[in-house]
Motif scaffolding. Structure first.
Motif, PDB file in Angstrom:
ATOM      1  N   SER A  79       0.816  -1.225   0.000  1.00 58.26           N
ATOM      2  CA  SER A  79       0.000   0.000   0.000  1.00 58.26           C
ATOM      3  C   SER A  79       0.841   1.264   0.000  1.00 58.26           C
ATOM      4  O   SER A  79       0.368   2.336  -0.369  1.00 58.26           O
ATOM      5  N   LYS A  80       2.096   1.159   0.400  1.00 57.85           N
ATOM      6  CA  LYS A  80       3.009   2.308   0.367  1.00 57.85           C
ATOM      7  C   LYS A  80       3.828   2.355  -0.917  1.00 57.85           C
ATOM      8  O   LYS A  80       4.802   3.101  -1.013  1.00 57.85           O
ATOM      9  N   LYS A  81       3.456   1.541  -1.879  1.00 56.05           N
ATOM     10  CA  LYS A  81       4.069   1.506  -3.205  1.00 56.05           C
ATOM     11  C   LYS A  81       5.421   0.806  -3.232  1.00 56.05           C
ATOM     12  O   LYS A  81       6.109   0.863  -4.251  1.00 56.05           O
ATOM     13  N   PHE A  82       5.808   0.176  -2.126  1.00 58.48           N
ATOM     14  CA  PHE A  82       7.096  -0.500  -2.104  1.00 58.48           C
ATOM     15  C   PHE A  82       7.016  -1.807  -2.876  1.00 58.48           C
ATOM     16  O   PHE A  82       6.142  -2.633  -2.634  1.00 58.48           O
ATOM     17  N   LEU A  83       7.963  -1.986  -3.807  1.00 55.55           N
ATOM     18  CA  LEU A  83       8.018  -3.176  -4.651  1.00 55.55           C
ATOM     19  C   LEU A  83       9.070  -4.138  -4.146  1.00 55.55           C
ATOM     20  O   LEU A  83      10.225  -3.763  -3.940  1.00 55.55           O
ATOM     21  N   LYS A  84       8.664  -5.401  -4.014  1.00 56.43           N
ATOM     22  CA  LYS A  84       9.621  -6.386  -3.521  1.00 56.43           C
ATOM     23  C   LYS A  84       9.458  -7.701  -4.272  1.00 56.43           C
ATOM     24  O   LYS A  84       8.338  -8.134  -4.534  1.00 56.43           O
ATOM     25  N   ILE A  85      10.580  -8.327  -4.580  1.00 52.74           N
ATOM     26  CA  ILE A  85      10.562  -9.613  -5.262  1.00 52.74           C
ATOM     27  C   ILE A  85       9.916 -10.668  -4.368  1.00 52.74           C
ATOM     28  O   ILE A  85      10.087 -10.667  -3.142  1.00 52.74           O
ATOM     29  N   MET A  86       9.140 -11.547  -4.988  1.00 47.36           N
ATOM     30  CA  MET A  86       8.610 -12.712  -4.290  1.00 47.36           C
ATOM     31  C   MET A  86       9.284 -13.982  -4.801  1.00 47.36           C
ATOM     32  O   MET A  86       9.820 -14.779  -4.040  1.00 47.36           O
ATOM     33  N   PHE A  87       9.195 -14.186  -6.115  1.00 48.21           N
ATOM     34  CA  PHE A  87       9.715 -15.393  -6.728  1.00 48.21           C
ATOM     35  C   PHE A  87      10.371 -15.065  -8.066  1.00 48.21           C
ATOM     36  O   PHE A  87      10.015 -14.093  -8.710  1.00 48.21           O
ATOM     37  N   SER A  88      11.302 -15.927  -8.475  1.00 45.21           N
ATOM     38  CA  SER A  88      11.752 -15.920  -9.862  1.00 45.21           C
ATOM     39  C   SER A  88      11.885 -17.356 -10.339  1.00 45.21           C
ATOM     40  O   SER A  88      12.179 -18.265  -9.553  1.00 45.21           O
ATOM     41  N   TYR A  89      11.613 -17.519 -11.619  1.00 47.66           N
ATOM     42  CA  TYR A  89      11.757 -18.802 -12.281  1.00 47.66           C
ATOM     43  C   TYR A  89      12.651 -18.611 -13.494  1.00 47.66           C
ATOM     44  O   TYR A  89      12.540 -17.625 -14.216  1.00 47.66           O
ATOM     45  N   ASN A  90      13.503 -19.587 -13.727  1.00 45.01           N
ATOM     46  CA  ASN A  90      14.330 -19.587 -14.921  1.00 45.01           C
ATOM     47  C   ASN A  90      14.102 -20.905 -15.637  1.00 45.01           C
ATOM     48  O   ASN A  90      14.384 -21.974 -15.073  1.00 45.01           O
ATOM     49  N   ASN A  91      13.571 -20.832 -16.847  1.00 45.48           N
ATOM     50  CA  ASN A  91      13.261 -22.050 -17.603  1.00 45.48           C
ATOM     51  C   ASN A  91      12.507 -23.071 -16.757  1.00 45.48           C
ATOM     52  O   ASN A  91      12.872 -24.243 -16.685  1.00 45.48           O
ATOM     53  N   PRO A 141       4.260 -23.768 -15.883  1.00 47.97           N
ATOM     54  CA  PRO A 141       4.078 -24.936 -16.761  1.00 47.97           C
ATOM     55  C   PRO A 141       5.045 -24.946 -17.942  1.00 47.97           C
ATOM     56  O   PRO A 141       5.391 -26.013 -18.451  1.00 47.97           O
ATOM     57  N   ASP A 142       5.467 -23.767 -18.378  1.00 42.06           N
ATOM     58  CA  ASP A 142       6.494 -23.632 -19.409  1.00 42.06           C
ATOM     59  C   ASP A 142       7.129 -22.263 -19.235  1.00 42.06           C
ATOM     60  O   ASP A 142       6.657 -21.459 -18.432  1.00 42.06           O
ATOM     61  N   LYS A 143       8.177 -21.991 -19.985  1.00 46.87           N
ATOM     62  CA  LYS A 143       8.926 -20.777 -19.661  1.00 46.87           C
ATOM     63  C   LYS A 143       8.193 -19.504 -20.051  1.00 46.87           C
ATOM     64  O   LYS A 143       8.617 -18.414 -19.687  1.00 46.87           O
ATOM     65  N   ALA A 144       7.085 -19.622 -20.763  1.00 45.17           N
ATOM     66  CA  ALA A 144       6.300 -18.438 -21.124  1.00 45.17           C
ATOM     67  C   ALA A 144       5.212 -18.115 -20.113  1.00 45.17           C
ATOM     68  O   ALA A 144       4.544 -17.091 -20.230  1.00 45.17           O
ATOM     69  N   HIS A 145       4.992 -18.984 -19.166  1.00 43.70           N
ATOM     70  CA  HIS A 145       3.914 -18.800 -18.194  1.00 43.70           C
ATOM     71  C   HIS A 145       4.412 -18.949 -16.762  1.00 43.70           C
ATOM     72  O   HIS A 145       5.206 -19.847 -16.465  1.00 43.70           O
ATOM     73  N   LEU A 146       3.918 -18.056 -15.914  1.00 42.00           N
ATOM     74  CA  LEU A 146       4.203 -18.165 -14.482  1.00 42.00           C
ATOM     75  C   LEU A 146       2.963 -17.714 -13.733  1.00 42.00           C
ATOM     76  O   LEU A 146       2.592 -16.552 -13.781  1.00 42.00           O
ATOM     77  N   ASN A 147       2.298 -18.669 -13.092  1.00 43.42           N
ATOM     78  CA  ASN A 147       1.076 -18.381 -12.376  1.00 43.42           C
ATOM     79  C   ASN A 147       1.354 -18.316 -10.876  1.00 43.42           C
ATOM     80  O   ASN A 147       2.321 -18.902 -10.380  1.00 43.42           O
ATOM     81  N   LEU A 148       0.493 -17.588 -10.181  1.00 41.70           N
ATOM     82  CA  LEU A 148       0.634 -17.445  -8.731  1.00 41.70           C
ATOM     83  C   LEU A 148      -0.665 -17.870  -8.075  1.00 41.70           C
ATOM     84  O   LEU A 148      -1.719 -17.294  -8.338  1.00 41.70           O
ATOM     85  N   HIS A 149      -0.583 -18.902  -7.252  1.00 40.35           N
ATOM     86  CA  HIS A 149      -1.755 -19.376  -6.533  1.00 40.35           C
ATOM     87  C   HIS A 149      -1.608 -19.005  -5.062  1.00 40.35           C
ATOM     88  O   HIS A 149      -0.535 -19.187  -4.479  1.00 40.35           O
ATOM     89  N   ILE A 150      -2.699 -18.484  -4.500  1.00 35.10           N
ATOM     90  CA  ILE A 150      -2.657 -18.067  -3.097  1.00 35.10           C
ATOM     91  C   ILE A 150      -3.768 -18.781  -2.346  1.00 35.10           C
ATOM     92  O   ILE A 150      -4.952 -18.666  -2.708  1.00 35.10           O
ATOM     93  N   ASN A 151      -3.384 -19.514  -1.324  1.00 32.65           N
ATOM     94  CA  ASN A 151      -4.355 -20.226  -0.489  1.00 32.65           C
ATOM     95  C   ASN A 151      -4.718 -19.408   0.745  1.00 32.65           C
ATOM     96  O   ASN A 151      -3.919 -18.611   1.238  1.00 32.65           O
ATOM     97  N   SER A 152      -5.909 -19.649   1.242  1.00 35.43           N
ATOM     98  CA  SER A 152      -6.337 -19.081   2.535  1.00 35.43           C
ATOM     99  C   SER A 152      -5.999 -17.595   2.628  1.00 35.43           C
ATOM    100  O   SER A 152      -5.267 -17.157   3.528  1.00 35.43           O
ATOM    101  N   LEU A 153      -6.529 -16.824   1.728  1.00 41.60           N
ATOM    102  CA  LEU A 153      -6.184 -15.413   1.644  1.00 41.60           C
ATOM    103  C   LEU A 153      -6.438 -14.671   2.946  1.00 41.60           C
ATOM    104  O   LEU A 153      -7.430 -14.909   3.647  1.00 41.60           O
ATOM    105  N   GLU A 154      -5.520 -13.766   3.264  1.00 42.94           N
ATOM    106  CA  GLU A 154      -5.607 -12.937   4.469  1.00 42.94           C
ATOM    107  C   GLU A 154      -5.705 -11.467   4.066  1.00 42.94           C
ATOM    108  O   GLU A 154      -5.318 -11.085   2.963  1.00 42.94           O
ATOM    109  N   LEU A 155      -6.182 -10.642   4.999  1.00 42.13           N
ATOM    110  CA  LEU A 155      -6.321  -9.210   4.719  1.00 42.13           C
ATOM    111  C   LEU A 155      -4.989  -8.600   4.276  1.00 42.13           C
ATOM    112  O   LEU A 155      -4.944  -7.754   3.378  1.00 42.13           O
TER     113      LEU A 155
END
Lengths: 117, 115
Positions: free
Chosen positions: B39-51, B69-83
């Motif tokens: 919310s304060k606009k701070f950007l931080k890395i979470m994950f990276s994938y290489n190939n 699933p392949d190097k052109a796609h990177l999905n993010l799944h979030i369980n049990s979402l919190e505020l």
């Protein structure tokens, strides 16, 4: 760990004038990349300019130029002839050389630039 | 042609739900990332994938699970979402070869609001 500091949370400039945004960073690496990204209200992250640390010449892109001082670890952005469309958040970012995906971008906290007509 | 595209752009959901954000890049890049902007606009890395291989996992709760699933796609799944998961999530890609452009190209972001 690398850190990036932007000491100006907000800046303002009159249209057609020049403004300089400050950025300092901390690293023990000798080879790296520095970037300025712009984020307008649309939220899109737009690359403004990049600088390779091994290049002594300061990068320039039209009205945007940088003052890269490697020894001082300083990387400021100068915007000349400011336009209303330049109003945005500006982020300074550091990146290590390519290492198979481990080269993440480290961002500063951003500077909000307002351009007054 | 959009270089890095994320869907959806906006996501409003209730606490406890599970949700996914999809990302695709058509730049032929080897590396893809997820960044979080708070919310304060701070950007931080979470994950990276290489190939399709996980390279960076930056102390993110294990409720967050990236999948490539392949190097052109990177999905993010979030369980049990919190505020506190409410934020803008950015997907990005870059080429990691030394002789090729090294800047990251970003998607348009997904604004996640947990209520």
């Amino acid at each position: 760990a690398q850190t990036v500091t932007q000491s100006q949370p907000e800046m303002s400039v009159q249209e057609a004038e020049t403004v300089t945004l400050s950025c300092t960073y901390d690293t023990s690496e000798s080879d790296y990349y520095l970037f300025w990204y712009k984020q307008p209200p649309s939220r899109q992250m737009i690359l403004v300019i990049r600088q390779e640390a091994y290049k002594q010449q300061n990068a320039t892109e039209n009205r945007f130029s940088v003052n890269f001082q490697k020894a001082a670890k300083s990387f400021s952005l100068k915007i000349s002839d400011s336009q209303l469309g330049d109003a945005a958040m500006y982020f300074c970012a550091y990146r290590s050389p390519p290492k198979g995906g481990s080269e993440k971008l480290v961002f500063g906290k951003g500077t909000k630039l307002t351009v007054n007509p | 042609d959009t270089a890095v595209s994320q869907t959806p752009k906006y996501l409003v959901t209730q606490m406890g739900n599970d949700k996914s954000i999809k990302c695709e890049q058509n730049l032929g890049h080897d590396t893809m990332y997820w960044y979080k902007q708070d919310s304060k606009k701070f950007l931080k890395i979470m994950f990276s994938y290489n190939n399709k291989e996980l390279i960076i996992n930056e102390t993110v709760p294990n409720r967050f699970s990236p999948k490539s699933p392949d190097k052109a796609h990177l999905n993010l799944h979030i369980n049990s979402l919190e505020l506190g998961d409410s934020a803008v999530y950015f997907c990005a890609s870059s080429q990691d070869l030394e002789t090729v452009n090294t800047e990251a190209f970003f998607g348009q972001g997904t604004r996640l609001t947990v209520v």
